[in-house]
Motif scaffolding. Structure first.
Motif, short mmCIF file in Angstrom:
data_model
loop_
_atom_site.label_atom_id
_atom_site.label_comp_id
_atom_site.label_asym_id
_atom_site.label_seq_id
_atom_site.Cartn_x
_atom_site.Cartn_y
_atom_site.Cartn_z
N ALA A 197 19.72 -19.47 29.57
CA ALA A 197 18.75 -18.45 29.13
C ALA A 197 19.32 -17.58 28.01
CB ALA A 197 18.28 -17.61 30.32
N PRO A 198 20.47 -16.91 28.20
CA PRO A 198 21.04 -16.17 27.06
C PRO A 198 21.39 -17.07 25.88
CG PRO A 198 22.53 -16.12 28.97
CD PRO A 198 21.22 -16.67 29.45
N ALA A 241 27.09 -18.66 25.12
CA ALA A 241 26.82 -18.63 26.56
C ALA A 241 27.97 -19.24 27.36
CB ALA A 241 25.52 -19.35 26.86
N LEU A 242 28.66 -20.22 26.77
CA LEU A 242 29.79 -20.83 27.47
C LEU A 242 30.85 -19.77 27.79
CD1 LEU A 242 31.20 -23.46 28.45
CD2 LEU A 242 32.15 -23.68 26.16
N GLU A 246 27.54 -15.79 31.58
CA GLU A 246 27.49 -15.24 32.94
C GLU A 246 27.62 -13.71 32.91
OE1 GLU A 246 26.78 -16.55 35.87
OE2 GLU A 246 26.43 -18.53 34.98
N ASP A 247 28.44 -13.18 31.98
CA ASP A 247 28.58 -11.72 31.86
C ASP A 247 27.25 -11.10 31.45
OD1 ASP A 247 31.26 -12.01 32.40
OD2 ASP A 247 31.82 -12.14 30.29
N VAL A 248 26.54 -11.76 30.50
CA VAL A 248 25.26 -11.23 30.05
C VAL A 248 24.27 -11.19 31.21
CG1 VAL A 248 23.27 -11.69 28.55
CG2 VAL A 248 25.58 -11.98 27.66
N THR A 255 21.41 -4.02 35.28
CA THR A 255 20.69 -2.99 34.55
C THR A 255 19.21 -2.97 34.91
OG1 THR A 255 22.22 -3.41 32.75
CG2 THR A 255 20.31 -2.05 32.25
N PHE A 256 18.60 -4.18 35.00
CA PHE A 256 17.15 -4.22 35.11
C PHE A 256 16.64 -4.64 36.48
CE2 PHE A 256 18.07 -4.89 30.60
CZ PHE A 256 17.38 -3.82 30.08
N ALA A 257 17.49 -5.24 37.29
CA ALA A 257 17.02 -5.70 38.58
C ALA A 257 17.73 -4.98 39.72
CB ALA A 257 17.24 -7.21 38.71
#
Ligand SMILES: [Zn+2]
Length: 259
Positions: A197-198, A241-242, A246-248, A255-257
């Motif tokens: 996704a990121p 992303a590699l 996972e950090d993102v 932050t959002f969930a």
């Protein structure tokens, strides 16, 4: 695993990345042209077909010593060869630093190699070769099963969802993307899991910024006509992303969930 071993792994992989990068250049050049990567065994000049001297084949250095020109016919040799060799070596080294000497190296190196080839072919020939994606899929499934056997559902689902989402986008905006990009998204899901996704967000963001920059320099009408290959941006997103995917995701969830 101590940090000395990790550093040694990184250095070994960096050095290994140079000849691998040369081989990936050959794959990226020959496969879209319907040639096999292993025959002829020696590299040849695309312009005069002369077989290259062994020392001209030395990664990065060979190109620099020739100052980017063929020894026989003086045709210029693309800057892409040394650049992709250097990128492969740097990626391999960085992967060594991140994963250390572990089985997780296997899918990470395969994934990086896949991204290097498709970015190169797409810049060169505007194509993401099916054969490369197919080989990457086969080896990727085996490597993922060895490295992350408990997460197979995550990577199978991520591959399917990434493929489906990109298919919908490609059908909605047929000018922007090809089926090669759609299949590549599936491969990225296989290797990245949910971090795809990121990766795709990064690709769309940088691709859009680049497209706007082209329009700014060439004018909107001319810029809209310029076909920008998308796979290099997907490859950049895959690399991002590699290392940081996972950090993102963790940051996003915190932050959002609400964690
Ligand atoms: Zn030549």
């Amino acid at each position: 695993m101590n940090s000395e071993d990790t550093l040694l792994t990184a250095i070994l992989l960096f050095v290994l990345g140079l000849p691998v990068g040369s081989f990936l250049n050959v794959v990226a050049y020959r496969v879209p042209r319907g040639e096999t990567p292993w025959s002829p065994a020696r590299s040849y000049c695309p312009s005069c077909q002369a077989q290259l001297h062994a020392r001209d084949n030395i990664p990065v250095l060979g190109w620099l010593l020739l100052r980017g020109r063929c020894r026989y016919c003086d045709a210029s040799i693309s800057w892409k060869y040394p650049v992709f060799e250097a990128i492969t070596a740097l990626l391999f080294g960085a992967i060594g630093l991140k994963f250390g000497w572990s089985v997780e190296l296997l899918p990470a190196l395969l994934f990086a190699s896949t991204l290097v080839v498709v970015a190169n072919s797409d810049i060169d020939m505007r194509v993401v070769p099916n054969a490369v994606l197919f080989v990457s899929l086969l080896f990727g499934v085996v490597a993922q099963a060895l490295a992350y056997p408990d997460d197979w559902l995550t990577w199978a689902l991520s591959a399917t969802i990434a493929f489906a989402v990109m298919l919908i986008i490609a059908l909605a905006y047929p000018r922007g993307m090809g089926m090669g990009d759609v299949k590549l998204a599936g491969i990225m899901g296989l290797y990245l899991g949910r971090a795809v996704a990121p990766a795709l967000l990064f690709a769309f963001l940088t691709g859009t910024i680049f497209g706007l920059a082209v329009m700014a320099s060439k004018g909107v009408a001319e810029g809209r006509k310029t076909k920008v290959p998308f796979a290099p941006f997907m490859a950049a997103g895959g690399v991002f992303a590699l290392f940081f995917g996972e950090d993102v995701i963790d940051w996003y969830l915190d932050t959002f969930a609400g964690g």
